[in-house]
Write an enzyme that holds these catalytic residues in place. Structure first.
Site, short mmCIF file in Angstrom:
data_model
loop_
_atom_site.label_atom_id
_atom_site.label_comp_id
_atom_site.label_asym_id
_atom_site.label_seq_id
_atom_site.Cartn_x
_atom_site.Cartn_y
_atom_site.Cartn_z
N GLU A 113 0.83 -1.20 0.00
CA GLU A 113 0.00 0.00 0.00
C GLU A 113 0.86 1.25 0.00
O GLU A 113 1.98 1.23 0.52
CB GLU A 113 -0.87 0.03 1.27
CG GLU A 113 -2.26 -0.47 1.10
CD GLU A 113 -3.19 0.52 0.40
OE1 GLU A 113 -2.74 1.35 -0.42
OE2 GLU A 113 -4.39 0.44 0.68
N ASP A 114 0.31 2.32 -0.53
CA ASP A 114 0.99 3.60 -0.45
C ASP A 114 0.81 4.23 0.93
O ASP A 114 1.75 4.72 1.53
CB ASP A 114 0.52 4.55 -1.55
CG ASP A 114 -1.00 4.73 -1.60
OD1 ASP A 114 -1.73 4.06 -0.85
OD2 ASP A 114 -1.47 5.54 -2.43
N ASP A 173 -4.65 4.99 6.29
CA ASP A 173 -5.23 6.11 7.00
C ASP A 173 -6.24 5.59 8.02
O ASP A 173 -5.87 5.24 9.13
CB ASP A 173 -5.88 7.05 5.98
CG ASP A 173 -6.27 8.39 6.54
OD1 ASP A 173 -6.20 8.60 7.76
OD2 ASP A 173 -6.68 9.26 5.75
N PHE A 200 -3.05 15.67 4.65
CA PHE A 200 -3.25 15.18 3.28
C PHE A 200 -1.92 15.31 2.55
O PHE A 200 -1.32 16.38 2.53
CB PHE A 200 -4.34 16.00 2.57
CG PHE A 200 -4.57 15.54 1.17
CD1 PHE A 200 -5.19 14.33 0.92
CD2 PHE A 200 -4.15 16.31 0.10
CE1 PHE A 200 -5.40 13.88 -0.39
CE2 PHE A 200 -4.36 15.88 -1.21
CZ PHE A 200 -4.98 14.67 -1.45
N ARG A 257 0.98 12.06 -9.07
CA ARG A 257 1.50 10.76 -8.62
C ARG A 257 2.99 10.60 -9.00
O ARG A 257 3.72 9.87 -8.36
CB ARG A 257 0.71 9.61 -9.25
CG ARG A 257 -0.72 9.51 -8.78
CD ARG A 257 -1.39 8.30 -9.44
NE ARG A 257 -2.83 8.27 -9.26
CZ ARG A 257 -3.45 7.79 -8.18
NH1 ARG A 257 -2.74 7.28 -7.20
NH2 ARG A 257 -4.76 7.80 -8.10
#
Length: 184
Positions: free
Chosen positions: A98-99, A102, A151, A164
Protein backbone atom coordinates in the site's frame (compact mmCIF):
# COMPACT_ATOMS: atom_id res chain seq x y z
CA UNK A 1 4.68 23.94 -8.81
CA UNK A 2 6.86 25.55 -6.14
CA UNK A 3 3.90 27.33 -4.48
CA UNK A 4 1.82 24.16 -4.68
CA UNK A 5 4.29 22.30 -2.44
CA UNK A 6 3.51 23.66 1.01
CA UNK A 7 5.89 21.26 2.76
CA UNK A 8 8.13 18.39 1.64
CA UNK A 9 7.48 15.64 4.18
CA UNK A 10 9.78 12.90 2.84
CA UNK A 11 12.48 13.37 0.20
CA UNK A 12 13.15 11.12 -2.77
CA UNK A 13 16.43 9.98 -1.20
CA UNK A 14 14.74 9.15 2.13
CA UNK A 15 12.11 7.08 0.30
CA UNK A 16 14.79 5.23 -1.65
CA UNK A 17 16.74 4.35 1.51
CA UNK A 18 13.66 3.29 3.49
CA UNK A 19 12.40 1.15 0.61
CA UNK A 20 15.74 -0.63 0.42
CA UNK A 21 15.64 -1.25 4.18
CA UNK A 22 12.10 -2.65 3.98
CA UNK A 23 13.04 -4.90 1.05
CA UNK A 24 15.96 -6.34 2.99
CA UNK A 25 13.76 -7.03 6.03
CA UNK A 26 11.08 -8.67 3.88
CA UNK A 27 13.73 -10.84 2.19
CA UNK A 28 14.97 -11.99 5.59
CA UNK A 29 11.44 -12.69 6.90
CA UNK A 30 10.40 -14.63 3.79
CA UNK A 31 13.65 -16.55 3.30
CA UNK A 32 12.92 -19.86 1.55
CA UNK A 33 9.42 -18.75 0.48
CA UNK A 34 7.87 -17.21 -2.59
CA UNK A 35 5.80 -14.04 -2.19
CA UNK A 36 2.88 -12.65 -4.11
CA UNK A 37 3.22 -8.87 -3.97
CA UNK A 38 -0.32 -7.54 -4.15
CA UNK A 39 -0.19 -3.91 -5.18
CA UNK A 40 -3.16 -1.73 -4.36
CA UNK A 41 -3.51 0.56 -7.36
CA UNK A 42 -3.10 3.25 -8.27
CA UNK A 43 -1.13 4.71 -5.39
CA UNK A 44 0.98 1.68 -4.52
CA UNK A 45 2.59 1.17 -7.93
CA UNK A 46 5.67 3.36 -7.46
CA UNK A 47 6.36 1.95 -4.01
CA UNK A 48 5.87 -1.69 -5.07
CA UNK A 49 8.10 -1.28 -8.11
CA UNK A 50 10.95 0.14 -6.05
CA UNK A 51 10.38 -2.26 -3.15
CA UNK A 52 10.48 -5.33 -5.39
CA UNK A 53 13.98 -4.40 -6.59
CA UNK A 54 15.23 -4.95 -3.04
CA UNK A 55 13.53 -8.27 -2.32
CA UNK A 56 15.81 -11.27 -2.81
CA UNK A 57 13.21 -14.06 -2.72
CA UNK A 58 11.04 -15.07 -5.70
CA UNK A 59 8.10 -12.71 -6.18
CA UNK A 60 4.96 -12.63 -8.28
CA UNK A 61 2.93 -9.48 -8.89
CA UNK A 62 -0.81 -8.99 -8.88
CA UNK A 63 -2.93 -5.88 -8.64
CA UNK A 64 -6.22 -4.74 -7.17
CA UNK A 65 -8.04 -1.45 -7.27
CA UNK A 66 -9.86 -0.86 -4.01
CA UNK A 67 -11.29 2.49 -3.02
CA UNK A 68 -13.01 4.17 -0.14
CA UNK A 69 -12.19 7.69 -1.27
CA UNK A 70 -13.40 8.37 -4.80
CA UNK A 71 -12.28 11.94 -5.53
CA UNK A 72 -12.61 13.09 -1.94
CA UNK A 73 -9.89 14.00 0.56
CA UNK A 74 -11.62 11.95 3.28
CA UNK A 75 -12.79 8.33 3.19
CA UNK A 76 -16.42 7.81 2.21
CA UNK A 77 -16.64 4.84 4.58
CA UNK A 78 -17.72 2.50 1.78
CA UNK A 79 -15.15 0.13 0.27
CA UNK A 80 -15.43 -0.81 -3.39
CA UNK A 81 -13.39 -3.41 -5.27
CA UNK A 82 -12.97 -1.95 -8.72
CA UNK A 83 -10.41 -4.49 -10.02
CA UNK A 84 -9.97 -7.92 -8.46
CA UNK A 85 -7.00 -10.31 -8.55
CA UNK A 86 -6.02 -12.01 -11.80
CA UNK A 87 -4.88 -15.24 -10.10
CA UNK A 88 -5.63 -17.54 -7.23
CA UNK A 89 -3.90 -16.82 -3.93
CA UNK A 90 -4.66 -20.22 -2.42
CA UNK A 91 -1.67 -21.40 -0.34
CA UNK A 92 0.40 -18.35 -1.33
CA UNK A 93 2.20 -15.88 0.93
CA UNK A 94 0.52 -12.58 0.10
CA UNK A 95 2.17 -9.27 0.92
CA UNK A 96 -0.23 -6.39 0.37
CA UNK A 97 1.71 -3.31 -0.75
CA UNK A 98 0.00 0.00 0.00
CA UNK A 99 0.99 3.60 -0.45
CA UNK A 100 -0.74 4.83 2.71
CA UNK A 101 -2.91 3.54 5.54
CA UNK A 102 -5.23 6.11 7.00
CA UNK A 103 -8.52 5.01 8.58
CA UNK A 104 -7.75 1.28 8.23
CA UNK A 105 -11.19 0.68 6.72
CA UNK A 106 -9.96 -0.40 3.29
CA UNK A 107 -7.25 -2.73 4.61
CA UNK A 108 -9.54 -4.35 7.17
CA UNK A 109 -12.09 -5.03 4.47
CA UNK A 110 -9.46 -6.27 2.03
CA UNK A 111 -7.79 -8.63 4.51
CA UNK A 112 -11.12 -10.21 5.44
CA UNK A 113 -12.00 -10.53 1.75
CA UNK A 114 -8.65 -12.17 0.88
CA UNK A 115 -8.64 -14.59 3.86
CA UNK A 116 -11.65 -16.29 2.31
CA UNK A 117 -9.46 -17.29 -0.64
CA UNK A 118 -7.14 -19.53 1.41
CA UNK A 119 -3.74 -17.85 1.32
CA UNK A 120 -0.88 -19.34 3.37
CA UNK A 121 -0.41 -15.91 4.94
CA UNK A 122 -1.33 -12.26 4.52
CA UNK A 123 0.92 -9.44 5.63
CA UNK A 124 0.82 -5.71 4.96
CA UNK A 125 3.58 -3.35 3.87
CA UNK A 126 2.89 0.37 3.60
CA UNK A 127 5.11 3.26 2.74
CA UNK A 128 3.09 5.66 4.89
CA UNK A 129 1.03 5.15 8.01
CA UNK A 130 -1.25 7.78 9.56
CA UNK A 131 -1.98 6.33 13.01
CA UNK A 132 -3.85 9.50 14.10
CA UNK A 133 -6.42 8.89 11.35
CA UNK A 134 -7.07 5.28 12.35
CA UNK A 135 -10.71 4.42 12.85
CA UNK A 136 -10.35 0.64 12.41
CA UNK A 137 -7.53 -1.26 14.11
CA UNK A 138 -5.22 -2.97 11.64
CA UNK A 139 -1.92 -4.78 12.17
CA UNK A 140 0.70 -3.52 9.75
CA UNK A 141 3.79 -5.69 9.39
CA UNK A 142 6.10 -3.28 7.56
CA UNK A 143 5.86 0.50 7.83
CA UNK A 144 8.08 2.94 5.99
CA UNK A 145 7.08 6.13 7.78
CA UNK A 146 4.48 7.18 10.33
CA UNK A 147 3.26 10.62 9.33
CA UNK A 148 0.99 13.26 10.86
CA UNK A 149 -2.67 13.36 9.94
CA UNK A 150 -2.15 15.60 6.89
CA UNK A 151 -3.25 15.18 3.28
CA UNK A 152 -0.14 14.18 1.31
CA UNK A 153 0.68 13.85 -2.37
CA UNK A 154 3.52 12.45 -4.49
CA UNK A 155 5.28 9.13 -5.02
CA UNK A 156 2.06 7.46 -6.16
CA UNK A 157 -0.36 9.46 -4.02
CA UNK A 158 -2.57 11.79 -5.99
CA UNK A 159 -4.40 15.07 -5.81
CA UNK A 160 -7.45 14.69 -8.07
CA UNK A 161 -5.54 11.96 -10.01
CA UNK A 162 -2.53 14.24 -10.65
CA UNK A 163 0.98 14.51 -9.19
CA UNK A 164 1.50 10.76 -8.62
CA UNK A 165 4.76 11.13 -10.58
CA UNK A 166 6.36 13.56 -8.12
CA UNK A 167 9.30 11.60 -6.63
CA UNK A 168 8.83 12.80 -3.03
CA UNK A 169 5.97 13.10 -0.52
CA UNK A 170 4.57 16.58 0.10
CA UNK A 171 1.70 18.47 1.67
CA UNK A 172 -0.05 20.41 -1.10
CA UNK A 173 -1.40 23.94 -1.07
CA UNK A 174 -4.58 23.31 -3.14
CA UNK A 175 -5.11 27.03 -3.81
CA UNK A 176 -1.80 27.05 -5.71
CA UNK A 177 -2.54 24.04 -7.95
CA UNK A 178 -0.64 24.72 -11.20
CA UNK A 179 -3.53 23.22 -13.19
CA UNK A 180 -5.74 26.13 -12.13
CA UNK A 181 -3.43 28.57 -13.88
CA UNK A 182 -4.03 27.02 -17.29
CA UNK A 183 -0.95 24.79 -17.38
CA UNK A 184 -2.78 21.52 -18.01
Amino acid sequence: MEKFVKEVLISEEEIREKTKELGQQISKDYEGKDILLLCILKGGIMFMTELSKHIDVPVEFDFMVVSSYGNELKSSGEVKIIKDLDQSIKDKHVLIVEDIIDTGLTLNYLCDYLKGRGPASIKICTLLDKPEGRENPIEVDYIGYSIPNKFVVGYGLDFEEYYRNVPYIFVPNPEEDPRKRGSK
